[in-house]
Design an enzyme around this catalytic site. Structure first.
Site, PDB file in Angstrom:
ATOM      1  N   LYS A  47     -93.784  54.927  42.408  1.00 27.29           N
ATOM      2  CA  LYS A  47     -92.472  55.962  43.258  1.00 27.29           C
ATOM      3  C   LYS A  47     -91.941  56.055  42.117  1.00 27.29           C
ATOM      4  O   LYS A  47     -90.876  56.852  41.561  1.00 27.29           O
ATOM      5  CB  LYS A  47     -91.888  54.346  43.049  1.00 27.29           C
ATOM      6  CG  LYS A  47     -92.257  53.271  44.125  1.00 27.29           C
ATOM      7  CD  LYS A  47     -91.764  52.776  44.579  1.00 27.29           C
ATOM      8  CE  LYS A  47     -90.620  52.921  45.124  1.00 27.29           C
ATOM      9  NZ  LYS A  47     -90.711  53.644  46.098  1.00 27.29           N
ATOM     10  N   GLU A  80     -83.972  51.031  42.597  1.00 23.03           N
ATOM     11  CA  GLU A  80     -85.452  50.187  43.111  1.00 23.03           C
ATOM     12  C   GLU A  80     -85.914  48.707  42.814  1.00 23.03           C
ATOM     13  O   GLU A  80     -85.978  48.353  43.455  1.00 23.03           O
ATOM     14  CB  GLU A  80     -86.817  51.533  43.775  1.00 23.03           C
ATOM     15  CG  GLU A  80     -86.223  52.476  44.808  1.00 23.03           C
ATOM     16  CD  GLU A  80     -87.365  53.769  45.037  1.00 23.03           C
ATOM     17  OE1 GLU A  80     -87.080  54.286  46.245  1.00 23.03           O
ATOM     18  OE2 GLU A  80     -87.661  53.865  43.979  1.00 23.03           O
ATOM     19  N   GLY A 119     -91.800  59.913  43.197  1.00 22.49           N
ATOM     20  CA  GLY A 119     -91.146  61.258  44.152  1.00 22.49           C
ATOM     21  C   GLY A 119     -89.290  61.204  44.251  1.00 22.49           C
ATOM     22  O   GLY A 119     -88.662  62.375  44.202  1.00 22.49           O
ATOM     23  N   GLY A 152     -87.870  57.068  52.456  1.00 22.33           N
ATOM     24  CA  GLY A 152     -88.858  57.755  52.165  1.00 22.33           C
ATOM     25  C   GLY A 152     -89.636  58.128  54.134  1.00 22.33           C
ATOM     26  O   GLY A 152     -88.098  57.200  54.586  1.00 22.33           O
ATOM     27  N   THR A 204     -92.119  56.715  55.569  1.00 17.92           N
ATOM     28  CA  THR A 204     -92.040  55.042  56.539  1.00 17.92           C
ATOM     29  C   THR A 204     -90.426  53.860  56.396  1.00 17.92           C
ATOM     30  O   THR A 204     -91.029  53.243  57.431  1.00 17.92           O
ATOM     31  CB  THR A 204     -93.524  54.492  54.764  1.00 17.92           C
ATOM     32  OG1 THR A 204     -94.440  54.815  55.083  1.00 17.92           O
ATOM     33  CG2 THR A 204     -93.520  53.367  55.815  1.00 17.92           C
TER      34      THR A 204
END
Length: 243
Positions: free
Chosen positions: A94, A103, A96, A27, A29
């Protein structure tokens, strides 16, 4: 207005020490975080990184950071990631990226799983704004769909199989599985949801991160707030803990 995602990433830099093994999600960030590490950490050559995301692994390599094969690792010092939504107990959606299976593997490998988020992602309680993404073995798709609709007949608004934008047919996960988004009218109790979805034969994983996050760096216009996981007040009282 400050770029709050970038501010959260800057705050995470303070946690890094030489010779650490770091897991990273995916992502914008995390992309900021990688760029900051590459540009401002003097001991970056001593750090080793890994990620479940092909996109993030490429970004690490482009920034000349050491990227490890995650299948060769059993432990991480930190796993950093962002999310679509996080509640006051640090449970998160989470959905998207569609790489939630990898993860979650990294979140469980890490001594600490830390979310980097801006204030727009924080809620008192998770909502139906984002779907629950479920990774499903292809040959089990129809049986899983039937089970989902039977188990949550009054709660589910729709179940949508993700389609590829580049070719006809379903969008496959990095493991070659289907990804399906479950949209809810009302969100079921997240303790039960976390447990019951996993029990359906053919489901690999889902995108609700329940009691996995240990810390959250929350960036707002007022600065950075460090939050620690506190699961008191949730369902399943036999597991009430404060981390």
């Amino acid at each position: 207005m400050n770029n709050l995602k970038q501010e959260a990433a800057k705050a995470a830099l303070q946690l890094l020490k030489p010779d650490q093994l770091i897991g990273l999600g995916v992502g914008s960030t995390i992309a900021y975080f990688i760029e900051l590490i590459a540009g401002s950490i003097s001991f970056k050559s001593s750090l080793k990184f890994t990620s479940p995301s092909f996109e993030t692994r490429i970004l690490l390599q482009e920034n000349d950071l050491t990227c490890m094969d995650n299948s060769t690792l059993a432990m991480l010092d930190y796993y950093f990631d962002s999310c679509d939504q996080v509640d006051m107990h640090l449970n998160a959606f989470k959905s998207g990226g569609g790489v939630h299976t990898g993860e979650k593997i990294m979140a469980n490998m890490a001594q600490q799983f830390i979310l980097l988020v801006d204030g727009s992602k924080m809620v008192d309680k998770l909502t139906t704004k984002h779907p629950l993404c479920v990774e499903i073995i292809p040959e089990a798709w129809l049986s899983v769909l039937k089970e989902l609709k039977s188990s949550y007949s009054t709660a589910i608004a729709d179940v949508v199989l993700r389609k590829s934008e580049q070719k006809s047919g379903p969008l496959l996960s990095e493991r070659g599985n289907f990804l399906a988004d479950i949209y809810f009218y009302t969100l079921p109790d997240i303790f039960d949801l976390n447990k019951q979805i996993k029990l359906i034969t053919g489901v690999v994983e889902h995108s609700l991160f329940y009691r996995l996050c240990s810390q959250c760096l929350l960036a707002t216009e007022d600065g950075i707030t460090h939050l620690s996981a506190n699961h008191l007040g949730e369902s399943n009282p036999d597991k009430n803990v404060t981390q």
